[in-house]
Motif scaffolding. Structure first.
Motif, PDB file in Angstrom:
ATOM      1  N   GLY A   9     -36.821  14.836 -27.646  1.00 11.03           N
ATOM      2  CA  GLY A   9     -37.159  13.812 -28.610  1.00 11.03           C
ATOM      3  C   GLY A   9     -37.430  14.408 -29.984  1.00 11.03           C
ATOM      4  N   GLY A  10     -37.572  13.528 -30.968  1.00 10.21           N
ATOM      5  CA  GLY A  10     -37.856  13.999 -32.311  1.00 10.21           C
ATOM      6  C   GLY A  10     -37.617  12.918 -33.338  1.00 10.21           C
ATOM      7  N   LEU A  11     -37.562  13.348 -34.587  1.00 12.66           N
ATOM      8  CA  LEU A  11     -37.335  12.445 -35.713  1.00 12.66           C
ATOM      9  C   LEU A  11     -35.895  12.586 -36.179  1.00 12.66           C
ATOM     10  CD1 LEU A  11     -38.355  10.553 -37.981  1.00 12.66           C
ATOM     11  CD2 LEU A  11     -39.030  12.625 -39.234  1.00 12.66           C
ATOM     12  N   VAL A  12     -35.206  11.466 -36.325  1.00 17.23           N
ATOM     13  CA  VAL A  12     -33.809  11.477 -36.741  1.00 17.23           C
ATOM     14  C   VAL A  12     -33.568  10.295 -37.655  1.00 17.23           C
ATOM     15  CG1 VAL A  12     -33.036  10.150 -34.733  1.00 17.23           C
ATOM     16  CG2 VAL A  12     -31.436  11.679 -35.896  1.00 17.23           C
ATOM     17  N   GLN A  13     -32.630  10.453 -38.569  1.00 16.24           N
ATOM     18  CA  GLN A  13     -32.280   9.350 -39.450  1.00 16.24           C
ATOM     19  C   GLN A  13     -31.384   8.357 -38.728  1.00 16.24           C
ATOM     20  OE1 GLN A  13     -30.542  11.056 -43.022  1.00 16.24           O
ATOM     21  NE2 GLN A  13     -32.537  11.101 -44.034  1.00 16.24           N
ATOM     22  N   ALA A  14     -31.421   7.121 -39.192  1.00 18.99           N
ATOM     23  CA  ALA A  14     -30.544   6.096 -38.635  1.00 18.99           C
ATOM     24  C   ALA A  14     -29.092   6.558 -38.703  1.00 18.99           C
ATOM     25  CB  ALA A  14     -30.727   4.787 -39.380  1.00 18.99           C
ATOM     26  N   GLY A  15     -28.366   6.311 -37.620  1.00 18.85           N
ATOM     27  CA  GLY A  15     -26.992   6.762 -37.530  1.00 18.85           C
ATOM     28  C   GLY A  15     -26.828   8.117 -36.878  1.00 18.85           C
ATOM     29  N   GLY A  16     -27.937   8.813 -36.696  1.00 13.61           N
ATOM     30  CA  GLY A  16     -27.906  10.139 -36.102  1.00 13.61           C
ATOM     31  C   GLY A  16     -27.883  10.099 -34.587  1.00 13.61           C
ATOM     32  N   SER A  17     -27.967  11.294 -34.008  1.00  6.80           N
ATOM     33  CA  SER A  17     -27.877  11.438 -32.555  1.00  6.80           C
ATOM     34  C   SER A  17     -28.999  12.325 -32.038  1.00  6.80           C
ATOM     35  CB  SER A  17     -26.534  12.062 -32.156  1.00  6.80           C
ATOM     36  OG  SER A  17     -25.451  11.249 -32.540  1.00  6.80           O
ATOM     37  N   LEU A  18     -29.360  12.086 -30.803  1.00  8.79           N
ATOM     38  CA  LEU A  18     -30.284  12.942 -30.067  1.00  8.79           C
ATOM     39  C   LEU A  18     -29.823  13.001 -28.621  1.00  8.79           C
ATOM     40  CD1 LEU A  18     -33.881  11.875 -31.212  1.00  8.79           C
ATOM     41  CD2 LEU A  18     -32.798  14.081 -31.623  1.00  8.79           C
ATOM     42  N   ARG A  19     -30.146  14.106 -27.965  1.00 12.46           N
ATOM     43  CA  ARG A  19     -29.875  14.234 -26.539  1.00 12.46           C
ATOM     44  C   ARG A  19     -31.176  14.528 -25.830  1.00 12.46           C
ATOM     45  NH1 ARG A  19     -26.955  19.039 -23.155  1.00 12.46           N
ATOM     46  NH2 ARG A  19     -25.866  17.773 -21.591  1.00 12.46           N
ATOM     47  N   LEU A  20     -31.588  13.606 -24.995  1.00 13.55           N
ATOM     48  CA  LEU A  20     -32.791  13.804 -24.195  1.00 13.55           C
ATOM     49  C   LEU A  20     -32.422  14.443 -22.866  1.00 13.55           C
ATOM     50  CD1 LEU A  20     -34.643  10.407 -24.740  1.00 13.55           C
ATOM     51  CD2 LEU A  20     -34.641  12.451 -26.184  1.00 13.55           C
ATOM     52  N   SER A  21     -33.318  15.275 -22.375  1.00 16.34           N
ATOM     53  CA  SER A  21     -33.166  15.878 -21.066  1.00 16.34           C
ATOM     54  C   SER A  21     -34.360  15.511 -20.198  1.00 16.34           C
ATOM     55  CB  SER A  21     -33.073  17.403 -21.166  1.00 16.34           C
ATOM     56  OG  SER A  21     -31.944  17.792 -21.926  1.00 16.34           O
ATOM     57  N   CYS A  22     -34.115  15.408 -18.918  1.00 18.88           N
ATOM     58  CA  CYS A  22     -35.176  15.153 -17.944  1.00 18.88           C
ATOM     59  C   CYS A  22     -34.999  16.169 -16.828  1.00 18.88           C
ATOM     60  CB  CYS A  22     -35.073  13.737 -17.422  1.00 18.88           C
ATOM     61  SG  CYS A  22     -36.216  13.366 -16.065  1.00 18.88           S
ATOM     62  N   ALA A  23     -35.862  17.168 -16.824  1.00 16.75           N
ATOM     63  CA  ALA A  23     -35.785  18.227 -15.834  1.00 16.75           C
ATOM     64  C   ALA A  23     -36.693  17.901 -14.660  1.00 16.75           C
ATOM     65  CB  ALA A  23     -36.178  19.559 -16.455  1.00 16.75           C
ATOM     66  N   ALA A  24     -36.146  17.978 -13.470  1.00 17.68           N
ATOM     67  CA  ALA A  24     -36.903  17.660 -12.263  1.00 17.68           C
ATOM     68  C   ALA A  24     -37.262  18.930 -11.502  1.00 17.68           C
ATOM     69  CB  ALA A  24     -36.095  16.738 -11.367  1.00 17.68           C
ATOM     70  N   TYR A 114     -41.140   7.944  -9.223  1.00 18.29           N
ATOM     71  CA  TYR A 114     -41.699   9.030 -10.018  1.00 18.29           C
ATOM     72  C   TYR A 114     -41.347   8.835 -11.485  1.00 18.29           C
ATOM     73  CZ  TYR A 114     -41.910  11.094  -5.373  1.00 18.29           C
ATOM     74  OH  TYR A 114     -42.165  11.323  -4.047  1.00 18.29           O
ATOM     75  N   TRP A 115     -42.269   9.250 -12.348  1.00 22.49           N
ATOM     76  CA  TRP A 115     -42.110   9.092 -13.781  1.00 22.49           C
ATOM     77  C   TRP A 115     -42.469  10.381 -14.510  1.00 22.49           C
ATOM     78  CZ3 TRP A 115     -40.478   4.569 -16.194  1.00 22.49           C
ATOM     79  CH2 TRP A 115     -40.347   3.448 -15.359  1.00 22.49           C
ATOM     80  N   GLY A 116     -41.784  10.603 -15.625  1.00 18.39           N
ATOM     81  CA  GLY A 116     -42.166  11.685 -16.512  1.00 18.39           C
ATOM     82  C   GLY A 116     -43.237  11.224 -17.482  1.00 18.39           C
ATOM     83  N   GLN A 117     -43.660  12.147 -18.336  1.00 18.22           N
ATOM     84  CA  GLN A 117     -44.745  11.844 -19.263  1.00 18.22           C
ATOM     85  C   GLN A 117     -44.245  11.226 -20.578  1.00 18.22           C
ATOM     86  OE1 GLN A 117     -43.291  14.742 -19.111  1.00 18.22           O
ATOM     87  NE2 GLN A 117     -42.955  15.225 -21.275  1.00 18.22           N
ATOM     88  N   GLY A 118     -42.963  11.282 -20.788  1.00 21.09           N
ATOM     89  CA  GLY A 118     -42.370  10.660 -21.961  1.00 21.09           C
ATOM     90  C   GLY A 118     -42.138  11.613 -23.120  1.00 21.09           C
ATOM     91  N   THR A 119     -41.173  11.263 -23.951  1.00 28.41           N
ATOM     92  CA  THR A 119     -40.883  12.025 -25.165  1.00 28.41           C
ATOM     93  C   THR A 119     -40.653  11.036 -26.308  1.00 28.41           C
ATOM     94  OG1 THR A 119     -39.500  13.778 -26.133  1.00 28.41           O
ATOM     95  CG2 THR A 119     -38.387  12.193 -24.712  1.00 28.41           C
ATOM     96  N   GLN A 120     -41.228  11.327 -27.458  1.00 28.20           N
ATOM     97  CA  GLN A 120     -41.173  10.410 -28.592  1.00 28.20           C
ATOM     98  C   GLN A 120     -39.843  10.539 -29.323  1.00 28.20           C
ATOM     99  OE1 GLN A 120     -43.598   8.089 -29.854  1.00 28.20           O
ATOM    100  NE2 GLN A 120     -41.867   7.477 -31.141  1.00 28.20           N
ATOM    101  N   VAL A 121     -39.233   9.394 -29.586  1.00 26.41           N
ATOM    102  CA  VAL A 121     -38.043   9.320 -30.426  1.00 26.41           C
ATOM    103  C   VAL A 121     -38.364   8.420 -31.608  1.00 26.41           C
ATOM    104  CG1 VAL A 121     -35.668   8.492 -30.596  1.00 26.41           C
ATOM    105  CG2 VAL A 121     -36.415   9.730 -28.551  1.00 26.41           C
ATOM    106  N   THR A 122     -38.201   8.946 -32.802  1.00 22.51           N
ATOM    107  CA  THR A 122     -38.463   8.171 -34.006  1.00 22.51           C
ATOM    108  C   THR A 122     -37.213   8.169 -34.874  1.00 22.51           C
ATOM    109  OG1 THR A 122     -40.804   8.797 -33.949  1.00 22.51           O
ATOM    110  CG2 THR A 122     -39.935   7.903 -36.020  1.00 22.51           C
ATOM    111  N   VAL A 123     -36.738   6.973 -35.204  1.00 20.56           N
ATOM    112  CA  VAL A 123     -35.542   6.828 -36.021  1.00 20.56           C
ATOM    113  C   VAL A 123     -35.950   6.218 -37.360  1.00 20.56           C
ATOM    114  CG1 VAL A 123     -33.215   5.897 -36.162  1.00 20.56           C
ATOM    115  CG2 VAL A 123     -34.198   6.463 -33.927  1.00 20.56           C
ATOM    116  N   SER A 124     -35.723   6.954 -38.405  1.00 24.15           N
ATOM    117  CA  SER A 124     -36.094   6.480 -39.745  1.00 24.15           C
ATOM    118  C   SER A 124     -34.925   5.751 -40.397  1.00 24.15           C
ATOM    119  CB  SER A 124     -36.520   7.655 -40.617  1.00 24.15           C
ATOM    120  OG  SER A 124     -35.447   8.551 -40.804  1.00 24.15           O
ATOM    121  N   SER A 125     -35.270   4.769 -41.216  1.00 26.35           N
ATOM    122  CA  SER A 125     -34.217   3.970 -41.862  1.00 26.35           C
ATOM    123  C   SER A 125     -33.800   4.575 -43.193  1.00 26.35           C
ATOM    124  CB  SER A 125     -34.725   2.554 -42.085  1.00 26.35           C
ATOM    125  OG  SER A 125     -35.902   2.564 -42.846  1.00 26.35           O
TER     126      SER A 125
END
Length: 125
Positions: A9-24, A114-125
């Motif tokens: 997760g992280g901060l990205v501008q609108a139109g951008g991309s992110l790849r989240l991973s979930c490791a078990a 089962y659930w993970g703890q979560g990751t923040q994704v913030t998309v700025s305009s």
């Protein structure tokens, strides 16, 4: 027990991309349907996407269809969420979840074990 840890997760501008991973860890996820959910401030947790335990089927919320892609690598015991063309309304905490023998019909959070703890994704305009 299955422990899930999200990252990417992280901060990205609108139109951008992110790849989240979930490791078990704890157990192999090969027998688990894997889902992604998200929760924005002041809103309920909502379904994003799911991949069946067999890996052959996926399902997406209408709001992300065509922009997000879920995939799994059982050898790495990891699930991914590729997010493209991000919008400010995609801003949320993203959670991965595991459901034993879960199918691509598993869109309700109560179906998951089962659930993970979560990751923040913030998309700025």
């Amino acid at each position: 027990q299955v422990q899930l840890v999200e990252s990417g997760g992280g901060l990205v501008q609108a139109g951008g991309s992110l790849r989240l991973s979930c490791a078990a860890s704890g157990r192999t996820i090969s027998s688990y349907g894997m889902g992604w959910f998200r929760q924005a401030p002041g809103k309920e947790r909502e379904f994003v996407t799911v991949i069946s335990w067999s890996g052959g089927n996926t399902y997406y919320a209408d709001s992300v269809k065509g922009r997000f892609t879920i995939s799994r690598d059982n050898a790495k015991n990891t699930v991914y969420l590729q997010m493209n063309s991000l919008k400010p309304e995609d801003t949320a905490v993203y959670y991965c979840a595991a459901a034993y023998r879960g199918s691509h019909y598993y869109t309700g959070s109560s179906r998951y074990d089962y659930w993970g703890q979560g990751t923040q994704v913030t998309v700025s305009s």
